[in-house]
Design an enzyme around this catalytic site. Structure first.
Site, PDB file in Angstrom:
ATOM      1  N   LYS A   4     -26.712   9.020  -7.215  1.00  0.00           N
ATOM      2  CA  LYS A   4     -26.936   7.942  -6.637  1.00  0.00           C
ATOM      3  C   LYS A   4     -27.385   8.053  -5.012  1.00  0.00           C
ATOM      4  O   LYS A   4     -28.366   7.635  -4.592  1.00  0.00           O
ATOM      5  CB  LYS A   4     -25.786   7.128  -6.680  1.00  0.00           C
TER       6      LYS A   4
ATOM      7  N   CYS B  49     -27.688   0.420   2.086  1.00  0.00           N
ATOM      8  CA  CYS B  49     -27.864   1.359   1.143  1.00  0.00           C
ATOM      9  C   CYS B  49     -28.538   2.475   1.753  1.00  0.00           C
ATOM     10  O   CYS B  49     -28.169   3.731   1.799  1.00  0.00           O
ATOM     11  CB  CYS B  49     -28.396   1.095  -0.262  1.00  0.00           C
TER      12      CYS B  49
HETATM   13  N1  SAJ Z   1     -39.168   0.312   2.947  1.00  0.00           N
HETATM   14  C1  SAJ Z   1     -40.069   0.472   4.037  1.00  0.00           C
HETATM   15  N2  SAJ Z   1     -40.990   1.036   3.178  1.00  0.00           N
HETATM   16  C2  SAJ Z   1     -41.276   1.346   1.728  1.00  0.00           C
HETATM   17  C3  SAJ Z   1     -40.109   0.816   0.972  1.00  0.00           C
HETATM   18  C4  SAJ Z   1     -39.009   0.230   1.727  1.00  0.00           C
HETATM   19  O1  SAJ Z   1     -39.855   0.446   5.030  1.00  0.00           O
HETATM   20  O2  SAJ Z   1     -42.265   1.805   1.403  1.00  0.00           O
HETATM   21  C5  SAJ Z   1     -37.858  -0.369   3.693  1.00  0.00           C
HETATM   22  C6  SAJ Z   1     -37.496  -2.018   3.333  1.00  0.00           C
HETATM   23  O3  SAJ Z   1     -38.258  -2.710   4.233  1.00  0.00           O
HETATM   24  C7  SAJ Z   1     -36.170  -1.827   3.702  1.00  0.00           C
HETATM   25  C8  SAJ Z   1     -35.650  -0.701   3.233  1.00  0.00           C
HETATM   26  O4  SAJ Z   1     -36.549   0.104   3.115  1.00  0.00           O
HETATM   27  O5  SAJ Z   1     -35.764  -2.179   5.203  1.00  0.00           O
HETATM   28  C9  SAJ Z   1     -34.793  -0.538   1.996  1.00  0.00           C
HETATM   29  O6  SAJ Z   1     -35.475  -1.584   1.075  1.00  0.00           O
HETATM   30  P1  SAJ Z   1     -35.640  -1.291  -0.351  1.00  0.00           P
HETATM   31  O7  SAJ Z   1     -36.433  -2.313  -1.247  1.00  0.00           O
HETATM   32  O8  SAJ Z   1     -36.384  -0.077  -0.473  1.00  0.00           O
HETATM   33  O9  SAJ Z   1     -34.159  -0.924  -1.091  1.00  0.00           O
HETATM   34  P2  SAJ Z   1     -32.720  -1.641  -1.336  1.00  0.00           P
HETATM   35  O10 SAJ Z   1     -32.109  -1.115  -0.033  1.00  0.00           O
HETATM   36  O11 SAJ Z   1     -32.885  -3.165  -1.213  1.00  0.00           O
HETATM   37  O12 SAJ Z   1     -32.204  -0.932  -2.334  1.00  0.00           O
HETATM   38  C10 SAJ Z   1     -32.034   0.213  -2.643  1.00  0.00           C
HETATM   39  C11 SAJ Z   1     -32.717   0.592  -3.979  1.00  0.00           C
HETATM   40  N3  SAJ Z   1     -32.845   2.130  -4.261  1.00  0.00           N
HETATM   41  C12 SAJ Z   1     -33.883   2.846  -4.673  1.00  0.00           C
HETATM   42  O13 SAJ Z   1     -35.017   2.019  -4.734  1.00  0.00           O
HETATM   43  C13 SAJ Z   1     -33.647   4.306  -4.622  1.00  0.00           C
HETATM   44  C14 SAJ Z   1     -31.816   0.106  -5.355  1.00  0.00           C
HETATM   45  O14 SAJ Z   1     -32.369   0.478  -6.462  1.00  0.00           O
HETATM   46  C15 SAJ Z   1     -30.452   0.490  -4.592  1.00  0.00           C
HETATM   47  O15 SAJ Z   1     -29.418   0.042  -6.133  1.00  0.00           O
HETATM   48  C16 SAJ Z   1     -29.642   0.035  -3.710  1.00  0.00           C
HETATM   49  O16 SAJ Z   1     -30.683   0.594  -2.335  1.00  0.00           O
HETATM   50  C17 SAJ Z   1     -28.225   0.364  -3.482  1.00  0.00           C
HETATM   51  O17 SAJ Z   1     -27.517  -0.523  -3.851  1.00  0.00           O
HETATM   52  O18 SAJ Z   1     -28.173   1.664  -3.157  1.00  0.00           O
END
Ligand code: SAJ
Length: 435
Positions: free
Chosen positions: A213, A267
């Protein structure tokens, strides 16, 4: 009097625990949802979801009206327990395990022997082993070789991996990792999750499951850090980072992620620190990636202040406070840091925060001198600078005419097509390409 023994008790009715409880209940299990907050318990017992998540309301209200989901503040007797409490970042970047410790203390007296105890909360390596040791310490009567005839309690880890905004779909369809301290425990957990999981169920040991994870979120953090660092380099070199990434991604083995104003949420911005904490000498890259992502909001503020060197009393419309698109969650959002720092560094400027999903000014912004949220048309009309921080659908509809005559910083690259229409004062690089 005979007390009810639930098939499953889910401890912690937050973003993960509540949908998990509701989905098991909808599949016919008798489920107790446990939370320390009376308001949450009351809301669930009325069939309500106390936060915004697509499609969850109908499953929760259905499970409650069927009588299969009952919320309570006390941990009841159950054949299986799922612990889904927060494990936030503590001071010093380790994990704050206090919620987990409280949950285990509340659960221990209820065990009778033979139960399955599943830890779903994201946890540093070794947590599941420590949890089992804790239970064995307080309930030696139920541990292997201790109590005459008592069945051993099985402790396993199965990390949640669902994406906020897609929880109901991903909970059913994502593959699931189960890490057991014993093979028997892992097999029992597999049998339970088969009730709700259509994805592949993969068995391993508990510590590998914990690391899996953390590694998933760290992989993403490191890759976003690469994109964010590229955007800062491109600002210096006068290159459009969005076009650059688009071109590089045409290579069959390259897939650069998207830069942004920083990484938010509870996360991805947190979990890499658990690895750094467990192996500080060996995690240089992971630590640096965290630092790059944490520095990005400050870079965005630098760009705004550079644009406004001669116009300190300008009006700045800040579009987006949530930590990502189309949600209302502002916790750990880079927008909070950016707005707070803008208010501090530009005391004469007027800052107009806009977010269609955030009705009231978040508590974190209350001491900034900003008094209210603003509507999009109102803020666009008044703004000298438009700072886009979140790619909410509503902001995609902003037209080149709306931005005419304004300085624009688009940190998400959603307005690339309108650069020609926007008179931007470049500082080294084109300010409108700041990612
Ligand atoms: N972000 C970027 N650039 C990108 C992708 C994301 O700047 O290309 C930023 C987003 O704007 C945001 C942050 O990253 O601020 C996180 O967003 P996210 O949509 O990537 O992820 P979370 O935090 O909503 O959810 C993540 C997920 N993990 C993965 O995709 C590996 C989810 O599957 C997990 O269950 C969750 O963390 C968790 O609970 O750990």
């Amino acid at each position: 009097m005979q007390t009810t023994v639930y098939d499953l008790a889910v401890i912690g009715l937050g973003y993960i625990g509540l949908p998990t409880a509701a989905i098991f209940a909808a599949k016919g299990k008798l489920v107790a949802g446990v939370d320390v907050k009376q308001a949450t318990v009351d809301a669930v017992n009325r069939g309500e979801v106390p936060f915004v998540e697509p499609d969850m309301g109908v499953v929760v209200s259905g499970a409650v009206s069927l009588g299969n989901l009952v919320a309570m503040t006390e941990v009841p007797h159950a054949n299986a327990y799922i612990i889904a409490v927060p494990t936030p970042l503590a001071e010093g970047k380790g994990a704050d395990m206090s919620y987990l410790t409280s949950a285990v203390e509340a659960l221990a007296p209820k065990l009778r022997g033979g139960e399955l105890v599943i830890l779903e909360s994201t946890s540093p390596p070794g947590t599941t082993e420590r949890l089992a040791a804790h239970l064995a310490r307080v309930r030696p009567d139920l541990w292997s070789g201790a109590g005459e005839g008592a069945a051993q309690v099985h402790v396993v880890h199965s990390p949640e991996r669902v994406l906020p905004g897609r929880i109901m779909i991903e909970m059913a369809t994502n593959d699931r990792v189960i890490g057991g301290l014993t093979d028997e425990g892992a097999q029992l957990a597999k049998k339970l999750y088969e009730v709700i999981c259509q994805g592949e169920i993969l068995l391993t040991d508990a510590t590998t499951a914990e690391m899996t994870k953390l590694v998933e979120n760290t992989f993403r953090d490191v890759n976003i850090a690469f994109a964010n660092e590229l955007s800062v380099i491109c600002d210096k070199l006068g290159i459009d980072v969005w076009r650059l990434i688009e071109l590089a991604n045409h290579h069959p083995r390259v897939n650069v992620l998207r830069p942004g104003p920083g990484v938010g949420g509870h996360c991805i911005a947190v979990d890499p620190w658990f690895i750094v904490d467990a192996a500080p000498q060996e995690s240089g890259l992971i630590r640096t990636a965290r630092e790059v992502n944490d520095a990005k909001p400050h870079h965005v503020v630098d760009r705004v202040t550079e644009l406004l060197t001669d116009r300190e009393s300008a009006t700045v419309a800040v579009l987006g406070l949530a930590f990502k698109a189309n949600i209302d969650d502002v916790r750990e959002s880079p927008s909070m840091t950016i707005v707070q720092e803008l208010a501090r560094r530009l005391p004469l400027a007027t800052i107009l925060p806009v977010d269609p999903h955030v009705e009231d000014l978040p508590a974190a912004l209350k001491n900034t001198g900003i008094t209210a949220m603003h509507s999009l048309p109102e803020a666009l009309a008044a703004a000298d600078v438009v700072l886009l921080l979140v790619d909410h659908d509503q902001f995609l509809a902003v037209t080149p005419q709306d931005l005419e005559g304004k300085l624009v910083i688009d940190t998400k690259g959603i307005w690339n097509d309108r650069q020609a229409a926007v008179p931007v004062q470049p500082v080294l690089a084109g300010a409108d390409s700041v990612g």
